[in-house]
Design a protein around this motif. Structure first.
Motif, short mmCIF file in Angstrom:
data_model
loop_
_atom_site.label_atom_id
_atom_site.label_comp_id
_atom_site.label_asym_id
_atom_site.label_seq_id
_atom_site.Cartn_x
_atom_site.Cartn_y
_atom_site.Cartn_z
N GLY A 32 0.78 -1.23 0.00
CA GLY A 32 0.00 0.00 0.00
C GLY A 32 0.82 1.28 0.00
O GLY A 32 0.26 2.37 0.05
N TYR A 33 2.15 1.19 -0.07
CA TYR A 33 3.02 2.37 -0.05
C TYR A 33 3.72 2.52 -1.40
O TYR A 33 4.24 1.55 -1.96
CB TYR A 33 4.10 2.25 1.03
CG TYR A 33 3.55 2.21 2.43
CD1 TYR A 33 3.19 3.39 3.08
CD2 TYR A 33 3.38 1.00 3.10
CE1 TYR A 33 2.68 3.36 4.38
CE2 TYR A 33 2.87 0.96 4.39
CZ TYR A 33 2.52 2.14 5.03
OH TYR A 33 2.03 2.11 6.30
N ASP A 34 3.72 3.75 -1.93
CA ASP A 34 4.51 4.06 -3.12
C ASP A 34 5.94 4.32 -2.65
O ASP A 34 6.17 5.21 -1.82
CB ASP A 34 3.96 5.30 -3.82
CG ASP A 34 2.59 5.06 -4.42
OD1 ASP A 34 2.26 3.90 -4.74
OD2 ASP A 34 1.84 6.04 -4.58
N VAL A 35 6.89 3.53 -3.15
CA VAL A 35 8.27 3.64 -2.69
C VAL A 35 9.23 3.79 -3.87
O VAL A 35 8.89 3.46 -5.01
CB VAL A 35 8.68 2.41 -1.85
CG1 VAL A 35 7.81 2.28 -0.60
CG2 VAL A 35 8.65 1.13 -2.65
N THR A 36 10.42 4.26 -3.54
CA THR A 36 11.52 4.29 -4.49
C THR A 36 12.66 3.49 -3.88
O THR A 36 12.86 3.49 -2.66
CB THR A 36 12.01 5.73 -4.78
OG1 THR A 36 12.42 6.34 -3.56
CG2 THR A 36 10.92 6.54 -5.45
N LEU A 37 13.38 2.78 -4.74
CA LEU A 37 14.52 1.98 -4.32
C LEU A 37 15.66 2.30 -5.26
O LEU A 37 15.51 2.27 -6.47
CB LEU A 37 14.20 0.49 -4.38
CG LEU A 37 15.36 -0.48 -4.15
CD1 LEU A 37 15.85 -0.40 -2.69
CD2 LEU A 37 14.95 -1.91 -4.49
N SER A 38 16.80 2.63 -4.69
CA SER A 38 18.00 2.92 -5.47
C SER A 38 19.09 1.94 -5.05
O SER A 38 19.34 1.77 -3.86
CB SER A 38 18.46 4.36 -5.20
OG SER A 38 19.65 4.63 -5.89
N LEU A 39 19.71 1.28 -6.04
CA LEU A 39 20.79 0.34 -5.77
C LEU A 39 22.01 0.71 -6.62
O LEU A 39 21.87 1.04 -7.80
CB LEU A 39 20.37 -1.09 -6.09
CG LEU A 39 19.27 -1.69 -5.22
CD1 LEU A 39 18.81 -3.03 -5.79
CD2 LEU A 39 19.75 -1.85 -3.78
N THR A 40 23.18 0.61 -6.00
CA THR A 40 24.45 0.89 -6.67
C THR A 40 25.32 -0.36 -6.63
O THR A 40 25.42 -1.02 -5.59
CB THR A 40 25.20 2.04 -5.95
OG1 THR A 40 24.35 3.19 -5.94
CG2 THR A 40 26.49 2.38 -6.66
N LYS A 41 25.98 -0.66 -7.73
CA LYS A 41 26.87 -1.81 -7.82
C LYS A 41 27.99 -1.70 -6.79
O LYS A 41 28.63 -0.65 -6.68
CB LYS A 41 27.46 -1.89 -9.23
CG LYS A 41 28.45 -3.00 -9.42
CD LYS A 41 28.99 -3.00 -10.84
CE LYS A 41 30.03 -4.07 -11.03
NZ LYS A 41 30.54 -4.09 -12.41
N VAL A 42 28.22 -2.78 -6.03
CA VAL A 42 29.35 -2.86 -5.11
C VAL A 42 30.42 -3.77 -5.72
O VAL A 42 31.57 -3.40 -5.84
CB VAL A 42 28.92 -3.39 -3.73
CG1 VAL A 42 30.12 -3.68 -2.84
CG2 VAL A 42 27.97 -2.41 -3.05
N ASP A 43 30.01 -4.98 -6.08
CA ASP A 43 30.86 -5.91 -6.80
C ASP A 43 29.95 -6.76 -7.69
O ASP A 43 28.78 -6.42 -7.86
CB ASP A 43 31.73 -6.75 -5.85
CG ASP A 43 30.93 -7.58 -4.85
OD1 ASP A 43 29.81 -8.04 -5.19
OD2 ASP A 43 31.40 -7.77 -3.72
N GLU A 44 30.45 -7.83 -8.24
CA GLU A 44 29.67 -8.58 -9.23
C GLU A 44 28.37 -9.17 -8.68
O GLU A 44 27.44 -9.41 -9.43
CB GLU A 44 30.52 -9.68 -9.86
CG GLU A 44 31.61 -9.13 -10.76
CD GLU A 44 31.08 -8.15 -11.79
OE1 GLU A 44 30.10 -8.47 -12.51
OE2 GLU A 44 31.64 -7.05 -11.89
N ASP A 45 28.31 -9.42 -7.37
CA ASP A 45 27.13 -10.07 -6.81
C ASP A 45 26.45 -9.28 -5.70
O ASP A 45 25.54 -9.81 -5.05
CB ASP A 45 27.51 -11.46 -6.28
CG ASP A 45 27.92 -12.41 -7.40
OD1 ASP A 45 27.29 -12.35 -8.48
OD2 ASP A 45 28.85 -13.20 -7.20
#
Length: 124
Positions: free
Chosen positions: A93-106
């Motif tokens: 029920g919540y509108d959200v944003t998610l931001s992810l940045t590469k750290v390493d291959e996995d």
């Protein structure tokens, strides 16, 4: 003769600038596949969101599985810029944003709504 040198210098500068930024082009291949994203410190405790990204014809689409659900839901958006993916979707029920940045291959790291730390681990 000086104007020819100026034009040549300008062209070399632009070419060098293009090479410098060529390595920072968006790379959807990194985010392809399944991820488990741990969201830390929410009011309901830590939560894991299973997420999947796919790219078709240069457009990346994200999917997630809400707790207790059996089927994936499509994210509203998934935009890659360099080594960062920014998504938006509605969960619980919540509108959200998610931001992810590469750290390493996995592994990746980022935040949910700019308030909660997020850690992504590739599912193998």
């Amino acid at each position: 003769m000086n104007s020819n040198k100026l034009i040549l210098s300008g062209a070399l500068f632009m070419f060098s600038l293009g090479l410098a930024f060529a390595g920072h082009m968006p790379s959807p291949e990194y985010f392809e596949g399944k991820w488990n994203v741990l969201i830390k410190g929410t009011p309901h405790g830590d939560a894991v969101i299973p997420i999947r990204f796919e790219t078709v014809d240069g457009k990346t689409t994200g999917y997630f599985i809400e707790e207790g659900a059996a089927e994936e839901k499509k994210m509203d958006s998934a935009i890659i810029s360099g080594d960062v993916i920014n998504t938006s979707f509605t969960i619980s029920g919540y509108d959200v944003t998610l931001s992810l940045t590469k750290v390493d291959e996995d592994n990746s790291k980022g935040d949910l709504m700019g308030m909660f730390d997020a850690e992504g681990s590739r599912v193998k």
